[in-house]
Motif scaffolding. Sequence first.
Motif, mmCIF file in Angstrom:
data_model
loop_
_atom_site.group_PDB
_atom_site.id
_atom_site.type_symbol
_atom_site.label_atom_id
_atom_site.label_comp_id
_atom_site.label_asym_id
_atom_site.label_seq_id
_atom_site.Cartn_x
_atom_site.Cartn_y
_atom_site.Cartn_z
ATOM 1 N N LEU A 43 -10.210 -4.144 -16.497
ATOM 2 C CA LEU A 43 -9.280 -4.840 -17.384
ATOM 3 C C LEU A 43 -8.508 -5.919 -16.629
ATOM 4 N N ALA A 44 -8.157 -5.648 -15.372
ATOM 5 C CA ALA A 44 -7.435 -6.637 -14.574
ATOM 6 C C ALA A 44 -8.292 -7.873 -14.339
ATOM 7 N N ALA A 45 -9.581 -7.661 -14.074
ATOM 8 C CA ALA A 45 -10.474 -8.798 -13.862
ATOM 9 C C ALA A 45 -10.593 -9.637 -15.127
ATOM 10 N N LEU A 46 -10.657 -8.975 -16.278
ATOM 11 C CA LEU A 46 -10.754 -9.699 -17.545
ATOM 12 C C LEU A 46 -9.451 -10.417 -17.879
ATOM 13 N N ARG A 47 -8.330 -9.763 -17.561
ATOM 14 C CA ARG A 47 -7.022 -10.309 -17.945
ATOM 15 C C ARG A 47 -6.570 -11.439 -17.028
ATOM 16 N N THR A 48 -6.816 -11.301 -15.724
ATOM 17 C CA THR A 48 -6.304 -12.273 -14.766
ATOM 18 C C THR A 48 -7.333 -13.318 -14.354
ATOM 19 N N GLY A 49 -8.601 -13.057 -14.629
ATOM 20 C CA GLY A 49 -9.637 -14.000 -14.248
ATOM 21 C C GLY A 49 -10.060 -13.901 -12.796
ATOM 22 N N ARG A 50 -9.499 -12.946 -12.045
ATOM 23 C CA ARG A 50 -9.879 -12.765 -10.653
ATOM 24 C C ARG A 50 -11.175 -11.964 -10.567
ATOM 25 N N ARG A 51 -11.941 -12.220 -9.528
ATOM 26 C CA ARG A 51 -13.205 -11.529 -9.347
ATOM 27 C C ARG A 51 -13.253 -10.902 -7.947
ATOM 28 N N PRO A 52 -13.022 -9.592 -7.853
ATOM 29 C CA PRO A 52 -13.121 -8.940 -6.544
ATOM 30 C C PRO A 52 -14.529 -9.058 -5.973
ATOM 31 N N SER A 53 -14.643 -8.792 -4.687
ATOM 32 C CA SER A 53 -15.923 -8.938 -4.008
ATOM 33 C C SER A 53 -16.923 -7.882 -4.474
ATOM 34 N N ARG A 54 -18.202 -8.138 -4.123
ATOM 35 C CA ARG A 54 -19.256 -7.191 -4.511
ATOM 36 C C ARG A 54 -19.038 -5.835 -3.828
ATOM 37 N N VAL A 96 0.836 -1.202 0.000
ATOM 38 C CA VAL A 96 0.000 0.000 0.000
ATOM 39 C C VAL A 96 0.870 1.251 0.000
ATOM 40 N N LEU A 97 1.945 1.242 0.805
ATOM 41 C CA LEU A 97 2.838 2.396 0.883
ATOM 42 C C LEU A 97 3.511 2.651 -0.461
ATOM 43 N N LEU A 98 4.000 1.591 -1.103
ATOM 44 C CA LEU A 98 4.664 1.749 -2.395
ATOM 45 C C LEU A 98 3.690 2.277 -3.456
ATOM 46 N N ALA A 99 2.496 1.691 -3.487
ATOM 47 C CA ALA A 99 1.504 2.156 -4.455
ATOM 48 C C ALA A 99 1.124 3.610 -4.189
ATOM 49 N N ALA A 100 1.028 3.987 -2.904
ATOM 50 C CA ALA A 100 0.695 5.368 -2.553
ATOM 51 C C ALA A 100 1.801 6.330 -2.984
ATOM 52 N N LEU A 101 3.058 5.907 -2.856
ATOM 53 C CA LEU A 101 4.164 6.744 -3.343
ATOM 54 C C LEU A 101 4.063 6.948 -4.854
ATOM 55 N N ILE A 121 -12.079 4.906 -1.219
ATOM 56 C CA ILE A 121 -10.760 4.286 -1.091
ATOM 57 C C ILE A 121 -10.707 3.432 0.169
ATOM 58 N N ALA A 122 -11.231 3.970 1.269
ATOM 59 C CA ALA A 122 -11.216 3.211 2.514
ATOM 60 C C ALA A 122 -11.998 1.908 2.392
ATOM 61 N N VAL A 123 -13.136 1.944 1.723
ATOM 62 C CA VAL A 123 -13.950 0.751 1.557
ATOM 63 C C VAL A 123 -13.245 -0.288 0.697
ATOM 64 N N THR A 124 -12.649 0.146 -0.426
ATOM 65 C CA THR A 124 -11.988 -0.802 -1.317
ATOM 66 C C THR A 124 -10.764 -1.433 -0.674
ATOM 67 N N GLN A 125 -10.086 -0.701 0.208
ATOM 68 C CA GLN A 125 -8.920 -1.282 0.863
ATOM 69 C C GLN A 125 -9.299 -2.336 1.902
ATOM 70 N N ARG A 126 -10.530 -2.272 2.388
ATOM 71 C CA ARG A 126 -10.991 -3.255 3.371
ATOM 72 C C ARG A 126 -11.694 -4.441 2.712
ATOM 73 N N ALA A 127 -12.176 -4.228 1.484
ATOM 74 C CA ALA A 127 -12.915 -5.292 0.813
ATOM 75 C C ALA A 127 -11.959 -6.399 0.390
#
Length: 303
Positions: free
Chosen positions: A126-137, A24-29, A295-301
């Motif tokens: 695009l990430a969901a389509l490319r990697t096949g992962r499905r984040p939560s609702r 998270v820190l690296l991405a935030a930088l 942002i806070a919600v997505t980081q906890r999901a």
Amino acid sequence: MTVQNSAIAQRSIAIAALAPRRGVLLAALGVAAFSLTFPSTVWGLESFGVWSLVSLRSTLAALIAGGFLLALRVRLPERRHWASLAVVGAGVVVGFPLLTTLALETSTSAHAAVVVGLLPLTTAVLAALRTGRRPSRAFWLAAVAGAAVVIVFTVAESGGSLRRGDLYLLGALLVCAAGYTEGGRLAREMPGWQVIGWALLLCLPLALAGTAAALSVEPVELTARGVTGLVWVAAGSTFFGLYVWYRGMAEIGIPRASQLQLAQPLLTLVWSVALLGERLSPAAPLAAAGVLVCIAVTQRARS
């Protein structure tokens, strides 16, 4: 021996527990570095033409990356990685800088920032389509809500109509999201700085040719702000920003990292006022609050 193995196991668990926070820190930088891109580009346009600025930006960043790769004697990527590196180069080294710089000829830095605020949602899809992962609702609801805040803010600021600069920015969204997605996936197989480093070197011949051609036809008027803008978009945004960004994505995942970028347009608005003297509308604080909640919600999901 058992005590030693136990200590090693505990240390490994501790490192693994810190990885998400570090990611998270690296991405935030990376987001912080990216937030200065538009104001720096506006500065750079004071000294260089569009094509000169974009070509010089890629050339300088590639030379920096090449220096690191050479000094550390990094081996060439495997053949199977070159196609992905080409996607990264086309998206974040060539496409995004060119399209956003063209947009900033007619759009303000603040306006461009809020339009590009749609990048997190575009990247997540695009990430969901490319990697096949499905984040939560919950993740998707928060992501869509954050994008909706950005869209409403953008439409209100532009008077309800899209301009030519907006079309450039929408194109930039697509190519950058593709580059982020492929680069984030590739950063799990090689260090993030090598991903952007090899992508930059792959684009170096094109950047050198573009620099020579552009400088021969576009006037150059060197100023302190113009040179500073060029240096930052090359070293800060293109190299350092992408280096920490890809490392962060590799550790916390593309969808979660991309949602941190919801803060990027708001940071850019601050820089636009501080560095360019642009005025913010009264809606900006409301948009900031709404986006930060998302942002806070997505980081906890969880996925």
